[in-house]
Motif scaffolding. Structure first.
Motif, PDB file in Angstrom:
ATOM      1  N   ASP A 183       0.807  -1.226   0.000  1.00 15.48           N
ATOM      2  CA  ASP A 183       0.000   0.000   0.000  1.00 15.48           C
ATOM      3  C   ASP A 183       0.841   1.277   0.000  1.00 15.48           C
ATOM      4  N   ALA A 184       2.157   1.160  -0.097  1.00 19.28           N
ATOM      5  CA  ALA A 184       3.017   2.350  -0.088  1.00 19.28           C
ATOM      6  C   ALA A 184       2.944   3.064  -1.434  1.00 19.28           C
ATOM      7  N   LYS A 185       2.893   4.366  -1.382  1.00 16.68           N
ATOM      8  CA  LYS A 185       2.897   5.160  -2.608  1.00 16.68           C
ATOM      9  C   LYS A 185       4.316   5.678  -2.830  1.00 16.68           C
ATOM     10  N   THR A 186       4.952   5.196  -3.861  1.00 14.79           N
ATOM     11  CA  THR A 186       6.324   5.609  -4.142  1.00 14.79           C
ATOM     12  C   THR A 186       6.516   5.778  -5.634  1.00 14.79           C
TER      13      THR A 186
ATOM     14  N   GLY B 174      25.935   3.650  -7.088  1.00 13.78           N
ATOM     15  CA  GLY B 174      26.390   4.890  -6.483  1.00 13.78           C
ATOM     16  C   GLY B 174      25.575   5.371  -5.306  1.00 13.78           C
ATOM     17  N   VAL B 175      24.851   4.465  -4.635  1.00 10.92           N
ATOM     18  CA  VAL B 175      24.012   4.904  -3.509  1.00 10.92           C
ATOM     19  C   VAL B 175      24.365   4.206  -2.193  1.00 10.92           C
ATOM     20  N   TRP B 176      25.335   3.288  -2.215  1.00  9.45           N
ATOM     21  CA  TRP B 176      25.645   2.538  -0.998  1.00  9.45           C
ATOM     22  C   TRP B 176      26.070   3.444   0.146  1.00  9.45           C
ATOM     23  N   ASP B 177      26.957   4.381  -0.120  1.00 16.49           N
ATOM     24  CA  ASP B 177      27.469   5.245   0.950  1.00 16.49           C
ATOM     25  C   ASP B 177      26.348   6.041   1.616  1.00 16.49           C
ATOM     26  N   SER B 178      25.332   6.397   0.855  1.00 20.90           N
ATOM     27  CA  SER B 178      24.250   7.212   1.409  1.00 20.90           C
ATOM     28  C   SER B 178      23.269   6.403   2.246  1.00 20.90           C
ATOM     29  N   VAL B 179      23.240   5.069   2.069  1.00 14.52           N
ATOM     30  CA  VAL B 179      22.267   4.248   2.813  1.00 14.52           C
ATOM     31  C   VAL B 179      22.915   3.280   3.790  1.00 14.52           C
ATOM     32  N   SER B 180      24.249   3.150   3.753  1.00 11.31           N
ATOM     33  CA  SER B 180      24.912   2.134   4.573  1.00 11.31           C
ATOM     34  C   SER B 180      24.690   2.339   6.064  1.00 11.31           C
TER      35      SER B 180
ATOM     36  N   GLY C  56       5.647  -3.651   7.536  1.00 10.23           N
ATOM     37  CA  GLY C  56       5.676  -2.200   7.565  1.00 10.23           C
ATOM     38  C   GLY C  56       6.737  -1.614   8.467  1.00 10.23           C
ATOM     39  N   GLU C  57       7.698  -2.447   8.904  1.00  5.41           N
ATOM     40  CA  GLU C  57       8.755  -1.961   9.790  1.00  5.41           C
ATOM     41  C   GLU C  57       9.853  -1.237   9.010  1.00  5.41           C
ATOM     42  N   SER C  58       9.966  -1.537   7.726  1.00  4.94           N
ATOM     43  CA  SER C  58      10.912  -0.844   6.843  1.00  4.94           C
ATOM     44  C   SER C  58      10.157  -0.375   5.606  1.00  4.94           C
ATOM     45  N   PRO C  59      10.425   0.850   5.151  1.00  3.87           N
ATOM     46  CA  PRO C  59       9.713   1.342   3.970  1.00  3.87           C
ATOM     47  C   PRO C  59      10.206   0.715   2.669  1.00  3.87           C
TER      48      PRO C  59
ATOM     49  N   LYS D 263      16.957   9.444   0.572  1.00  2.00           N
ATOM     50  CA  LYS D 263      15.886  10.431   0.779  1.00  2.00           C
ATOM     51  C   LYS D 263      14.542   9.738   0.887  1.00  2.00           C
ATOM     52  N   ALA D 264      14.317   8.745   0.046  1.00  2.00           N
ATOM     53  CA  ALA D 264      13.046   8.025   0.064  1.00  2.00           C
ATOM     54  C   ALA D 264      12.849   7.267   1.381  1.00  2.00           C
TER      55      ALA D 264
END
Length: 257
Positions: free
Chosen positions: A115-118, A158-164, A183-186, A130-131
């Protein structure tokens, strides 16, 4: 006296003749990667219906079950979700090298609750951090194949550093799936075959196959396994009946060499 001796000899002969049959009647114990659960449960049912044999499955992360085998757990067949852990057991001579075969391949998927809107699209430089907002990205642990594939893919994108620093680590890929389903993680990263069997999640997009090492599921007999059905079950996994089931659950069956 002669009659007693003859009966004893007959009993001994029957015991020797019956021993292989009795061993063959024991269920095959299969230690398998957690992502294979739904498909292998059905493969086991098909195998039982066709042969009368029985397979019992123990599912966990590939690393966990490899270490259990290393510690002497009584497995007959090992199925990993990557080659590294099979290589690990091979290096310790804990599998029958000649029996090893690559069965399947798979794909990685970015998932979200149904049910998530993304509007997030999987692409190089995607704004995943950001998401996520204040939430965490559900992934399998660093020793688990799905976790290693996820890190490799996000690094290449190129996104690992931003989410690690925003990870919810799980003991296996199915546990990561449940973080998102509850629903514990988006967002989470699992195999697309996992997402397809869980109605509470949806696939946001597939991660490029070229962004991580090939996902390979190898299988082999465990060294020292005495169950006479083990080799037959391993062969069945490479056969057409099992192939139909694996394809049904979204796996790609690799040609047998």
């Amino acid at each position: 006296m002669k009659l007693t001796r003859r009966l004893a000899m007959l009993a001994a002969a029957w015991t020797l003749a019956a021993a292989p049959a009795l061993a063959a009647d024991k269920p095959v114990t299969v230690f398998a990667a957690a992502s294979l659960k739904n498909a292998l449960d059905e493969v086991g049912a098909v195998y039982a219906a066709k042969t009368g044999g029985e397979a019992r499955f123990s599912y966990a992360g590939s690393a966990a079950i490899a270490r259990q085998i290393e510690q002497g757990a009584p497995a007959d067949v090992y199925i990993s979700a990557d080659s590294d852990w099979m290589d690990y057991l091979a290096g310790k001579k804990l599998i029958v090298a000649a029996s090893r075969r690559d069965l399947l391949t798979n794909h990685l998927a970015l998932i979200a609750p149904t049910d998530a809107k993304t509007t997030l699209k999987v692409a190089k430089g995607m704004p995943l951090a950001k998401a996520l907002g204040e939430g965490r990205l559900a992934v399998a642990g660093p020793d688990v194949p799905a976790g290693k594939y996820a890190k490799a893919s996000l690094t290449m994108l190129g996104v690992w550093d931003s989410v690690s620093g925003k990870l919810a680590r799980a003991e296996n890929v199915r546990a990561a799936l449940q973080f998102v389903a509850r629903g514990e993680s988006p967002y989470g990263i699992v195999y697309d075959t996992d997402a397809k069997v869980e109605p509470r999640v949806r696939i946001v997009g597939l991660l490029p196959d070229t962004s991580h090492p090939p996902i390979i599921y190898p299988a082999a007999l465990v060294a020292g396994a005495k169950n006479l059905q083990a080799a037959a079950f391993l062969s069945f996994l490479s056969g057409p009946e099992a192939g139909v089931v694996f394809k049904k659950y979204g796996f790609t069956v690799l040609p047998r060499r």
